[in-house]
Design a protein around this motif. Structure first.
Motif, PDB file in Angstrom:
ATOM      1  N   UNK A   1       0.864  -1.173   0.000  1.00  0.00           N
ATOM      2  CA  UNK A   1       0.000   0.000   0.000  1.00  0.00           C
ATOM      3  C   UNK A   1       0.901   1.223   0.000  1.00  0.00           C
ATOM      4  N   UNK A   2       0.677   2.105  -0.940  1.00  0.00           N
ATOM      5  CA  UNK A   2       1.463   3.318  -1.007  1.00  0.00           C
ATOM      6  C   UNK A   2       0.690   4.470  -0.364  1.00  0.00           C
ATOM      7  N   UNK A   3       1.402   5.376   0.276  1.00  0.00           N
ATOM      8  CA  UNK A   3       0.767   6.546   0.851  1.00  0.00           C
ATOM      9  C   UNK A   3       0.312   6.376   2.291  1.00  0.00           C
ATOM     10  N   UNK A   4       0.642   5.249   2.923  1.00  0.00           N
ATOM     11  CA  UNK A   4       0.211   5.023   4.298  1.00  0.00           C
ATOM     12  C   UNK A   4       0.834   6.054   5.237  1.00  0.00           C
ATOM     13  N   UNK A   5       2.089   6.374   5.028  1.00  0.00           N
ATOM     14  CA  UNK A   5       2.746   7.355   5.899  1.00  0.00           C
ATOM     15  C   UNK A   5       2.079   8.732   5.763  1.00  0.00           C
ATOM     16  N   UNK A   6       1.712   9.097   4.563  1.00  0.00           N
ATOM     17  CA  UNK A   6       1.029  10.382   4.356  1.00  0.00           C
ATOM     18  C   UNK A   6      -0.327  10.374   5.060  1.00  0.00           C
ATOM     19  N   UNK A   7      -1.032   9.259   4.974  1.00  0.00           N
ATOM     20  CA  UNK A   7      -2.331   9.140   5.637  1.00  0.00           C
ATOM     21  C   UNK A   7      -2.183   9.242   7.155  1.00  0.00           C
ATOM     22  N   UNK A   8      -1.183   8.573   7.703  1.00  0.00           N
ATOM     23  CA  UNK A   8      -0.934   8.660   9.145  1.00  0.00           C
ATOM     24  C   UNK A   8      -0.579  10.086   9.557  1.00  0.00           C
ATOM     25  N   UNK A   9       0.176  10.769   8.720  1.00  0.00           N
ATOM     26  CA  UNK A   9       0.501  12.171   8.994  1.00  0.00           C
ATOM     27  C   UNK A   9      -0.744  13.043   9.014  1.00  0.00           C
ATOM     28  N   UNK A  10      -1.671  12.757   8.090  1.00  0.00           N
ATOM     29  CA  UNK A  10      -2.934  13.502   8.074  1.00  0.00           C
ATOM     30  C   UNK A  10      -3.718  13.279   9.361  1.00  0.00           C
ATOM     31  N   UNK A  11      -3.725  12.040   9.857  1.00  0.00           N
ATOM     32  CA  UNK A  11      -4.422  11.749  11.104  1.00  0.00           C
ATOM     33  C   UNK A  11      -3.776  12.477  12.277  1.00  0.00           C
ATOM     34  N   UNK A  12      -2.466  12.552  12.297  1.00  0.00           N
ATOM     35  CA  UNK A  12      -1.773  13.268  13.366  1.00  0.00           C
ATOM     36  C   UNK A  12      -2.132  14.747  13.348  1.00  0.00           C
TER      37      UNK A  12
END
Length: 88
Positions: A4-15
């Motif tokens: 899955x690509x973009x998981x780190x960006x998604x987690x950053x959005x949640x933070x």
């Protein structure tokens, strides 16, 4: 295996969202505490105004907890008498 690509960006959005919610919640709690102080001041005896003027709001826990009530040193020290009366 699934990648899955973009998981780190998604987690950053949640933070970021968590931070924004915290800031907005603290702001709303401050506004609510100011309304409580205003209403409390409207309902206390106003003969001398000391008790009324002693009612304040103080932020605790980075604005997530508020302490609202009379300050003892500012004329609020007789609040217990106003609430419960006194004996002779």
């Amino acid at each position: 295996m699934i990648e899955v690509e973009g998981v780190q960006a998604l987690l950053g959005d949640f933070s970021n969202a968590k931070f924004m919610v915290a800031v907005r919640a603290a702001s709303q709690l401050k506004e609510a505490s100011e309304k409580v102080v205003e209403r409390a001041k409207q309902h206390v005896p106003k003969k001398r105004g000391q008790l009324r003027d002693s009612i304040t709001a103080e932020a605790l826990d980075h604005g997530f907890t508020w302490e609202i009530g009379p300050e003892k040193g500012r004329g609020g020290g007789y609040g217990h008498i106003v609430e419960k009366g006194y004996t002779r």
